[in-house]
Scaffold this motif. Sequence first.
Motif, PDB file in Angstrom:
ATOM      1  N   LEU A  74       0.819  -1.407   0.038  1.00  0.00           N
ATOM      2  CA  LEU A  74      -0.319  -0.392  -0.225  1.00  0.00           C
ATOM      3  C   LEU A  74       0.910   1.957   0.393  1.00  0.00           C
ATOM      4  O   LEU A  74       0.872   2.602  -0.996  1.00  0.00           O
ATOM      5  CB  LEU A  74      -0.548  -0.608   1.367  1.00  0.00           C
ATOM      6  CG  LEU A  74      -2.034   1.557   1.392  1.00  0.00           C
ATOM      7  CD1 LEU A  74      -2.899   1.290   0.431  1.00  0.00           C
ATOM      8  CD2 LEU A  74      -2.513   0.720   2.433  1.00  0.00           C
ATOM      9  N   LEU A  75       1.959   1.345   0.945  1.00  0.00           N
ATOM     10  CA  LEU A  75       2.500   2.242   1.077  1.00  0.00           C
ATOM     11  C   LEU A  75       3.779   2.635  -0.510  1.00  0.00           C
ATOM     12  O   LEU A  75       3.218   3.898  -1.163  1.00  0.00           O
ATOM     13  CB  LEU A  75       3.763   2.092   1.500  1.00  0.00           C
ATOM     14  CG  LEU A  75       4.900   2.868   2.636  1.00  0.00           C
ATOM     15  CD1 LEU A  75       4.162   4.315   2.791  1.00  0.00           C
ATOM     16  CD2 LEU A  75       6.157   2.954   3.236  1.00  0.00           C
ATOM     17  N   PHE A  76       3.706   1.702  -1.281  1.00  0.00           N
ATOM     18  CA  PHE A  76       4.198   1.753  -2.508  1.00  0.00           C
ATOM     19  C   PHE A  76       3.761   2.294  -3.716  1.00  0.00           C
ATOM     20  O   PHE A  76       3.846   3.717  -4.031  1.00  0.00           O
ATOM     21  CB  PHE A  76       4.496   0.663  -2.817  1.00  0.00           C
ATOM     22  CG  PHE A  76       6.366   0.176  -2.336  1.00  0.00           C
ATOM     23  CD1 PHE A  76       6.890   0.772  -1.673  1.00  0.00           C
ATOM     24  CD2 PHE A  76       6.444  -1.273  -1.840  1.00  0.00           C
ATOM     25  CE1 PHE A  76       8.292   0.574  -0.932  1.00  0.00           C
ATOM     26  CE2 PHE A  76       7.642  -2.407  -1.388  1.00  0.00           C
ATOM     27  CZ  PHE A  76       8.688  -0.909  -1.034  1.00  0.00           C
ATOM     28  N   SER A  77       2.152   2.355  -3.350  1.00  0.00           N
ATOM     29  CA  SER A  77       1.271   2.833  -4.542  1.00  0.00           C
ATOM     30  C   SER A  77       0.992   3.801  -3.957  1.00  0.00           C
ATOM     31  O   SER A  77       1.092   4.707  -5.072  1.00  0.00           O
ATOM     32  CB  SER A  77      -0.104   1.626  -4.167  1.00  0.00           C
ATOM     33  OG  SER A  77       0.360  -0.501  -4.916  1.00  0.00           O
ATOM     34  N   VAL A  78       0.837   4.076  -2.754  1.00  0.00           N
ATOM     35  CA  VAL A  78       0.858   5.818  -2.668  1.00  0.00           C
ATOM     36  C   VAL A  78       1.461   6.565  -2.751  1.00  0.00           C
ATOM     37  O   VAL A  78       1.489   7.163  -3.765  1.00  0.00           O
ATOM     38  CB  VAL A  78       0.315   5.921  -1.425  1.00  0.00           C
ATOM     39  CG1 VAL A  78       0.050   7.344  -0.647  1.00  0.00           C
ATOM     40  CG2 VAL A  78      -1.020   5.291  -0.457  1.00  0.00           C
ATOM     41  N   ALA A 134      18.671   6.135 -13.119  1.00  0.00           N
ATOM     42  CA  ALA A 134      19.860   5.068 -13.117  1.00  0.00           C
ATOM     43  C   ALA A 134      20.609   6.317 -11.839  1.00  0.00           C
ATOM     44  O   ALA A 134      21.630   4.787 -12.328  1.00  0.00           O
ATOM     45  CB  ALA A 134      20.164   6.669 -14.275  1.00  0.00           C
ATOM     46  N   MET A 135      20.828   6.695 -11.238  1.00  0.00           N
ATOM     47  CA  MET A 135      21.639   7.046 -10.146  1.00  0.00           C
ATOM     48  C   MET A 135      20.963   5.839  -8.900  1.00  0.00           C
ATOM     49  O   MET A 135      21.920   5.553  -8.283  1.00  0.00           O
ATOM     50  CB  MET A 135      21.054   8.547  -9.955  1.00  0.00           C
ATOM     51  CG  MET A 135      22.531  10.239 -10.486  1.00  0.00           C
ATOM     52  SD  MET A 135      21.994  11.630  -9.700  1.00  0.00           S
ATOM     53  CE  MET A 135      20.356  11.224  -9.746  1.00  0.00           C
ATOM     54  N   GLN A 136      19.925   6.021  -8.933  1.00  0.00           N
ATOM     55  CA  GLN A 136      19.896   4.469  -8.145  1.00  0.00           C
ATOM     56  C   GLN A 136      19.653   3.326  -8.524  1.00  0.00           C
ATOM     57  O   GLN A 136      19.079   2.564  -8.008  1.00  0.00           O
ATOM     58  CB  GLN A 136      17.497   5.058  -7.380  1.00  0.00           C
ATOM     59  CG  GLN A 136      17.815   6.397  -6.675  1.00  0.00           C
ATOM     60  CD  GLN A 136      16.686   6.366  -6.295  1.00  0.00           C
ATOM     61  OE1 GLN A 136      15.789   5.218  -6.337  1.00  0.00           O
ATOM     62  NE2 GLN A 136      15.834   7.210  -5.294  1.00  0.00           N
ATOM     63  N   GLY A 137      20.267   2.884  -9.546  1.00  0.00           N
ATOM     64  CA  GLY A 137      20.474   1.788 -10.312  1.00  0.00           C
ATOM     65  C   GLY A 137      19.550   0.825 -10.540  1.00  0.00           C
ATOM     66  O   GLY A 137      19.312  -0.330 -10.578  1.00  0.00           O
ATOM     67  N   ASN A 138      18.624   1.741 -11.494  1.00  0.00           N
ATOM     68  CA  ASN A 138      17.535   1.036 -11.381  1.00  0.00           C
ATOM     69  C   ASN A 138      17.260   1.272 -13.837  1.00  0.00           C
ATOM     70  O   ASN A 138      16.873   2.177 -13.728  1.00  0.00           O
ATOM     71  CB  ASN A 138      16.012   1.601 -10.762  1.00  0.00           C
ATOM     72  CG  ASN A 138      15.982   1.013  -9.921  1.00  0.00           C
ATOM     73  OD1 ASN A 138      16.415   1.707  -8.694  1.00  0.00           O
ATOM     74  ND2 ASN A 138      16.186  -0.208  -9.721  1.00  0.00           N
ATOM     75  N   PRO A 139      18.068   0.921 -13.930  1.00  0.00           N
ATOM     76  CA  PRO A 139      18.153   0.956 -15.689  1.00  0.00           C
ATOM     77  C   PRO A 139      17.432   0.741 -16.043  1.00  0.00           C
ATOM     78  O   PRO A 139      16.703   1.163 -17.377  1.00  0.00           O
ATOM     79  CB  PRO A 139      20.184   0.775 -16.668  1.00  0.00           C
ATOM     80  CG  PRO A 139      20.228  -0.483 -14.889  1.00  0.00           C
ATOM     81  CD  PRO A 139      19.548   0.196 -13.882  1.00  0.00           C
ATOM     82  N   THR A 194       9.958   0.817  -7.774  1.00  0.00           N
ATOM     83  CA  THR A 194      11.342  -0.266  -7.473  1.00  0.00           C
ATOM     84  C   THR A 194      10.040  -1.675  -6.542  1.00  0.00           C
ATOM     85  O   THR A 194      10.461  -2.492  -6.376  1.00  0.00           O
ATOM     86  CB  THR A 194      11.903   0.214  -6.785  1.00  0.00           C
ATOM     87  OG1 THR A 194      13.125   1.444  -7.660  1.00  0.00           O
ATOM     88  CG2 THR A 194      13.359  -0.927  -6.773  1.00  0.00           C
ATOM     89  N   GLY A 195       9.751  -0.241  -5.689  1.00  0.00           N
ATOM     90  CA  GLY A 195       8.625  -1.409  -4.598  1.00  0.00           C
ATOM     91  C   GLY A 195       7.971  -2.272  -5.102  1.00  0.00           C
ATOM     92  O   GLY A 195       7.367  -3.438  -4.416  1.00  0.00           O
ATOM     93  N   SER A 198      10.019  -7.537 -13.083  1.00  0.00           N
ATOM     94  CA  SER A 198      11.461  -6.515 -13.741  1.00  0.00           C
ATOM     95  C   SER A 198      11.597  -5.183 -13.836  1.00  0.00           C
ATOM     96  O   SER A 198       9.649  -4.980 -13.774  1.00  0.00           O
ATOM     97  CB  SER A 198      12.245  -7.003 -14.648  1.00  0.00           C
ATOM     98  OG  SER A 198      11.466  -6.286 -16.084  1.00  0.00           O
ATOM     99  N   ASP A 199      12.657  -4.372 -13.122  1.00  0.00           N
ATOM    100  CA  ASP A 199      11.942  -2.690 -13.167  1.00  0.00           C
ATOM    101  C   ASP A 199      11.739  -2.550 -14.641  1.00  0.00           C
ATOM    102  O   ASP A 199      11.310  -1.595 -14.505  1.00  0.00           O
ATOM    103  CB  ASP A 199      13.177  -1.868 -12.718  1.00  0.00           C
ATOM    104  CG  ASP A 199      14.223  -2.296 -13.112  1.00  0.00           C
ATOM    105  OD1 ASP A 199      14.707  -3.204 -14.153  1.00  0.00           O
ATOM    106  OD2 ASP A 199      15.397  -2.099 -12.659  1.00  0.00           O
ATOM    107  N   LEU A 200      12.380  -3.101 -15.371  1.00  0.00           N
ATOM    108  CA  LEU A 200      12.423  -2.595 -17.870  1.00  0.00           C
ATOM    109  C   LEU A 200      10.382  -2.330 -17.059  1.00  0.00           C
ATOM    110  O   LEU A 200      10.128  -1.792 -17.593  1.00  0.00           O
ATOM    111  CB  LEU A 200      12.479  -3.622 -18.224  1.00  0.00           C
ATOM    112  CG  LEU A 200      12.587  -3.693 -19.229  1.00  0.00           C
ATOM    113  CD1 LEU A 200      12.669  -1.499 -19.901  1.00  0.00           C
ATOM    114  CD2 LEU A 200      13.251  -3.957 -20.527  1.00  0.00           C
TER     115      LEU A 200
END
Length: 323
Positions: free
Chosen positions: A2-6, A61-66, A198-199, A207-209
């Motif tokens: 829920l927190l990620f969705s908010v 990109a800075m947080q490592g999620n290309p 990401t969460g 995948s984050d893609l």
Amino acid sequence: MLLFSVAILVGLVLLAWSSERFVDGASSLARHWGIPPLVVGIVVVGFGTSAPEMLVSLTAAMQGNPGIALGNAVGSNITNIALVLGVTALLMPLSVHSRVVKRELPLVLLAGLFSWVLLRDGSLSQWDGILLVSTLVGLLGWMVHTARAAVTAGDDTLLQEIAAEMPATLSQKYAILWTVLGLLVLILSSRLLVWGATGIAQAFGVSDLIIGLTIVAIGTSLPELAASIASVRKGESDMAVGNIVGSNLFNNLAVIGLPALLSPIAVPDDFLSRDLPIMLGLTVLLLLFNFTPPKRNVIARPEGAVLLLAFIAYQILLYTQST
């Protein structure tokens, strides 16, 4: 969960609000500094409307999620063409009269092909990023030059619509305030959106893609959808198509290129084999709809339906492959 969705919802709302404030402040500042309104309309406003995608991709990109960074750029292009123009053309056929838009439409395809050439080796290097961003700077200079020629001719509807839609000039004090505040909230909201996305990706085991191509891309394209619908309601179909053309140019060159300036990015195989070809295919389809019979320079309602169905099919494809 829920927190990620908010976090995603709040991040998207703040992105839309702050990008509008940033455009208002930056365009007013530019006019206070003596920059011609035409340049403000093409460069400053164009940059500002793509600011959510740029900030989200840079943050990812800075947080490592290309995957989010690349998915946001290409997913936004797919959403802009298939969803935004599809829905808009269903509401009202989009007649393209502007010579500026007609010249820029093929450039979107060329920019997409250029980014594909640089990405196809599976890596996006810092030199690739420099090439992409430098190309955008050159294109912006060319667009301003051709637009000035169209102003001299005085018969380009898009430029008239841009002049009519320019934000009111704020005082210099408020222009600085909204520019700085808008940029700060853009940065914070993009971090919030990437954290939530990401969460969600980790919670669902995708995948984050995929998250970048769906939740993030659709969310950052919602301002374009609202702007295009507002434009057609005012009878400004050139503005509706021009918004998408400009946004996709920025996405192909700046939103992909800027994160690579920070550090090299590994390009997922699925992105090269599935998402980039679909983006290029939709761009070709848009060109065919606009430049070929039966109605030249018109994106008609049946063509809008085809685009919207293509968007739905793409979302189904992503869902089935991710599960």
